[in-house]
Design an enzyme around this catalytic site. Sequence first.
Site, PDB file in Angstrom:
ATOM      1  N   VAL A  38       0.895  -1.150   0.000  1.00 17.60           N
ATOM      2  CA  VAL A  38       0.000   0.000   0.000  1.00 17.60           C
ATOM      3  C   VAL A  38       0.940   1.207   0.000  1.00 17.60           C
ATOM      4  CG1 VAL A  38      -1.799   1.290   1.202  1.00 17.60           C
ATOM      5  CG2 VAL A  38      -1.787  -1.217   1.286  1.00 17.60           C
ATOM      6  N   VAL A  40       1.292   5.451  -0.828  1.00 20.84           N
ATOM      7  CA  VAL A  40       0.662   6.744  -1.093  1.00 20.84           C
ATOM      8  C   VAL A  40       1.768   7.791  -1.177  1.00 20.84           C
ATOM      9  CG1 VAL A  40      -0.919   8.517  -0.215  1.00 20.84           C
ATOM     10  CG2 VAL A  40      -1.481   6.100   0.080  1.00 20.84           C
ATOM     11  N   GLY A  46      -1.845  11.097   4.974  1.00 20.48           N
ATOM     12  CA  GLY A  46      -2.571  11.719   6.066  1.00 20.48           C
ATOM     13  C   GLY A  46      -3.973  12.168   5.699  1.00 20.48           C
ATOM     14  N   GLN A  47      -4.428  11.796   4.501  1.00 22.29           N
ATOM     15  CA  GLN A  47      -5.766  12.182   4.040  1.00 22.29           C
ATOM     16  C   GLN A  47      -6.726  11.003   3.964  1.00 22.29           C
ATOM     17  OE1 GLN A  47      -5.658  14.642   0.473  1.00 22.29           O
ATOM     18  NE2 GLN A  47      -3.551  15.218   0.940  1.00 22.29           N
ATOM     19  N   LEU A  49      -6.174   8.181   2.214  1.00 18.23           N
ATOM     20  CA  LEU A  49      -6.097   7.425   0.959  1.00 18.23           C
ATOM     21  C   LEU A  49      -5.616   5.994   1.183  1.00 18.23           C
ATOM     22  CD1 LEU A  49      -4.670  10.083  -1.520  1.00 18.23           C
ATOM     23  CD2 LEU A  49      -6.999   9.188  -1.401  1.00 18.23           C
ATOM     24  N   GLY A  50      -4.620   5.809   2.037  1.00 15.01           N
ATOM     25  CA  GLY A  50      -4.124   4.461   2.314  1.00 15.01           C
ATOM     26  C   GLY A  50      -5.218   3.592   2.906  1.00 15.01           C
ATOM     27  N   LYS A  51      -5.943   4.146   3.857  1.00 21.84           N
ATOM     28  CA  LYS A  51      -7.055   3.421   4.470  1.00 21.84           C
ATOM     29  C   LYS A  51      -8.106   3.074   3.418  1.00 21.84           C
ATOM     30  CE  LYS A  51     -10.598   3.769   8.012  1.00 21.84           C
ATOM     31  NZ  LYS A  51     -11.171   4.567   9.096  1.00 21.84           N
ATOM     32  N   ASP A  74       6.300  -4.678   6.556  1.00 20.23           N
ATOM     33  CA  ASP A  74       7.483  -4.381   7.345  1.00 20.23           C
ATOM     34  C   ASP A  74       7.046  -3.928   8.742  1.00 20.23           C
ATOM     35  OD1 ASP A  74       9.636  -2.235   8.274  1.00 20.23           O
ATOM     36  OD2 ASP A  74      10.607  -3.622   6.872  1.00 20.23           O
ATOM     37  N   TYR A  81      -1.384  -0.250   9.830  1.00 18.15           N
ATOM     38  CA  TYR A  81      -2.397  -1.275   9.587  1.00 18.15           C
ATOM     39  C   TYR A  81      -3.223  -1.569  10.843  1.00 18.15           C
ATOM     40  CZ  TYR A  81      -0.175  -1.966   5.135  1.00 18.15           C
ATOM     41  OH  TYR A  81       0.309  -1.763   3.862  1.00 18.15           O
TER      42      TYR A  81
END
Length: 84
Positions: A38, A40, A46-47, A49-51, A74, A81
């Site tokens: 994942v 970004v 921090g917006q 997007l990853g989530k 890692d 996560y």
Amino acid sequence: PGVSYADDANPTGIERRRLVGLARATSDHAFNATIWDVVVDTEFQGQGLGKALVEQMVRTLLARDIGNITLFADNKVVPFYRSL
């Protein structure tokens, strides 16, 4: 699924899209999948997007009846996560 774009304008005024995030998983197309990456762009972190990418990846896998989803990550990114 698993790709996020941002609209961007170049000096000619023509809109273009640039990749700002992606998520990658592999699957046996039967039961199992592993989320490997994942990513970004730091400018867009921090917006949420990853989530959003992880949630969409999981929804897509579940919709394909892949019920055993694992994560390869890692140690440095485990807190990200865990917060999902």
